[in-house]
Design a protein around this motif. Structure first.
Motif, mmCIF file in Angstrom:
data_model
loop_
_atom_site.group_PDB
_atom_site.id
_atom_site.type_symbol
_atom_site.label_atom_id
_atom_site.label_comp_id
_atom_site.label_asym_id
_atom_site.label_seq_id
_atom_site.Cartn_x
_atom_site.Cartn_y
_atom_site.Cartn_z
ATOM 1 N N GLN A 21 -5.507 4.713 5.115
ATOM 2 C CA GLN A 21 -6.263 4.845 3.857
ATOM 3 C C GLN A 21 -5.393 4.606 2.629
ATOM 4 O OE1 GLN A 21 -9.524 5.446 3.490
ATOM 5 N NE2 GLN A 21 -10.004 5.745 5.647
ATOM 6 N N ASP A 22 -4.076 4.746 2.766
ATOM 7 C CA ASP A 22 -3.223 4.611 1.579
ATOM 8 C C ASP A 22 -2.774 3.167 1.357
ATOM 9 O OD1 ASP A 22 -1.410 4.242 3.611
ATOM 10 O OD2 ASP A 22 0.110 5.592 2.776
ATOM 11 N N ASN A 23 -3.368 2.230 2.087
ATOM 12 C CA ASN A 23 -2.977 0.830 1.932
ATOM 13 C C ASN A 23 -4.081 0.060 1.184
ATOM 14 O OD1 ASN A 23 -1.683 -1.584 2.134
ATOM 15 N ND2 ASN A 23 -1.771 -1.728 4.363
ATOM 16 N N PRO A 24 -3.851 -0.238 -0.110
ATOM 17 C CA PRO A 24 -4.913 -0.830 -0.930
ATOM 18 C C PRO A 24 -5.284 -2.252 -0.516
ATOM 19 C CG PRO A 24 -2.839 -0.784 -2.131
ATOM 20 C CD PRO A 24 -2.587 -0.060 -0.850
ATOM 21 N N THR B 73 -11.955 3.675 -6.449
ATOM 22 C CA THR B 73 -10.556 4.009 -6.148
ATOM 23 C C THR B 73 -10.211 3.799 -4.668
ATOM 24 O OG1 THR B 73 -11.237 6.303 -5.952
ATOM 25 C CG2 THR B 73 -10.203 5.663 -8.031
ATOM 26 N N CYS B 74 -11.227 3.790 -3.784
ATOM 27 C CA CYS B 74 -10.905 3.568 -2.363
ATOM 28 C C CYS B 74 -10.369 2.153 -2.138
ATOM 29 C CB CYS B 74 -12.108 3.839 -1.466
ATOM 30 S SG CYS B 74 -13.559 2.867 -1.896
ATOM 31 N N ALA C 216 -6.643 2.457 -3.145
ATOM 32 C CA ALA C 216 -5.978 3.624 -2.550
ATOM 33 C C ALA C 216 -5.496 4.592 -3.626
ATOM 34 C CB ALA C 216 -4.819 3.164 -1.648
ATOM 35 N N GLY C 217 -6.311 4.769 -4.655
ATOM 36 C CA GLY C 217 -6.004 5.755 -5.694
ATOM 37 C C GLY C 217 -5.062 5.250 -6.783
ATOM 38 N N LEU C 218 -4.546 4.031 -6.661
ATOM 39 C CA LEU C 218 -3.631 3.507 -7.687
ATOM 40 C C LEU C 218 -4.433 3.100 -8.934
ATOM 41 C CD1 LEU C 218 -1.489 1.129 -5.422
ATOM 42 C CD2 LEU C 218 -0.805 3.370 -6.316
ATOM 43 N N PRO D 40 2.234 -0.359 -0.997
ATOM 44 C CA PRO D 40 2.124 0.571 0.137
ATOM 45 C C PRO D 40 2.149 -0.127 1.501
ATOM 46 C CG PRO D 40 0.559 1.138 -1.587
ATOM 47 C CD PRO D 40 1.174 -0.159 -1.993
#
Ligand code: AMP
Ligand code: MG
Length: 346
Positions: free
Chosen positions: A58-61, A107-108, A111-113, A225
């Protein structure tokens, strides 16, 4: 059910998938770099399905793809002059630009960036799909996370059949490696991922451009990321050797034969190596880049347990990107003539 659509001369066969994409469906599309798994970038639920289908952390945009500069308005906050220069010089093409994100992009996707990656691909099928869907298209590479990226429709079918709604088959990808990612939000433009547009070409347009420090030093946390993950790895153990060291390759092949298992080699040009499987990826770096992911996937299919791959001979152009993918696949090590490992990233 996955619908596979072969796209030849009549590009309008893409339009049904475009309509479905706009309504939240997943569509795998050919681009000039690798195949992408596309979804409506404005639709949070569709985006969640991309992460699920790929098994992507999930943290990989994701990269947002557009077909026209008019679409930038709903993707980024503003376009600085230097970024505009890049767009004029390299779009449509294999360059992804990081800019400040617009509030319309969920934001998904990022990844929140508070930044977003945006690219205009040049493959006619990708452009038609985006244009006809009428929305920006978020699309990571169309492979199961961790596996080599997909550069043929058959690779996408292997990884994602049954998990996506459409696979558009546009043949083999022209570049064969992912886009260059450049961050334009800092003082000096930084390459976060080497790719289809070279450092030299970027410097010609912008003057000063650097590689992000983590590309040179594995102890630094990467800004992008996705660059922290092991990627592209075949199932067998992969060892890299400089192309000039054919004796080292011979020795490695002989040793591994004694140890048992199935041995494969990827080489740049005809070499006459004695291995169970030999794939000649081509003498020049562009051909090697086009063939790399297909060759790694073939080695998996053949059941190679040990693979020796020659690094490309030249430098510049696509070579840093090619080496970067090969090094990631091999855990960052190259075996030297002295039978020691050296660490390298680009
Ligand atoms: P893929 O689409 O699978 O080729 O991966 C996209 C690459 O772009 C990954 O390495 C991401 O980490 C990177 N990326 C996407 N968005 C951003 C962003 N906002 N900032 C930095 N890197 C990004
Ligand atoms: Mg990827």
């Amino acid at each position: 059910m996955t619908k596979i659509v072969r796209v030849t001369d009549d590009i309008s066969v893409v339009d049904e998938a475009a309509e479905a994409l706009a309504k939240g469906k997943l569509v795998a599309m050919p681009t000039e770099t690798v195949y992408g798994l596309g979804a409506n970038a404005l639709d949070e639920e569709a985006i969640s399905h991309i992460f699920l289908a790929k098994g992507r952390p999930q943290d990989n945009p994701l990269i947002v793809h557009i077909s026209h500069k008019d679409m930038l308005e709903c993707v980024v906050k503003s376009v600085p002059e230097a970024a505009e220069k890049l767009m004029d010089a390299f779009w449509p093409g294999p360059l992804t630009i990081i800019l400040e994100k617009s509030d319309k992009i969920p934001t998904c996707v990022t990844a929140g960036l508070n930044t977003v990656a945006v690219r205009m691909p040049r493959h006619p099928v990708a452009l038609r799909l985006i244009e006809k869907s009428g929305v920006p298209v978020a699309a990571p590479s169309a492979n199961i996370s961790g596996r080599p990226s997909t550069t043929r429709a058959s690779h996408v079918i292997e990884d994602l059949s049954g998990k996506v709604d459409y696979i558009l088959d546009g043949g083999a990808c022209e570049v064969g490696l992912e886009s260059t990612v450049i961050d334009m939000t800092g003082e000096v433009p930084q390459i976060l991922r080497p790719g289809g547009i070279s450092l030299e070409a970027l410097r010609q347009v912008l003057g000063q451009v650097t590689y992000e420090p983590a590309l040179k030093d594995s102890r630094t946390v990467p800004k992008s990321p996705g660059m922290k993950y092991r990627h592209y790895a075949p199932k067998g153990e992969l060892v890299l050797v400089d192309a000039e060291c054919s004796e080292r390759v011979q020795a490695l092949l002989a040793d591994s034969k004694c140890a048992g298992g199935k041995v494969g080699v990827l080489c740049c040009g005809e070499r006459g190596y004695d291995a169970d499987f030999v794939i000649d990826c081509g003498d020049d770096a562009e051909a090697y880049a086009q063939n790399l992911f297909d060759a790694l996937r073939q080695m998996d299919e053949l059941g190679a347990t040990f693979i020796v791959a020659e690094l490309p001979k030249d430098s510049g152009g696509i070579v840093p990107a090619l080496k970067n993918r090969m090094l990631k696949a091999a855990g960052g090590r190259v075996m030297t003539e002295a039978e020691e490992y050296r660490t390298e990233l680009v």
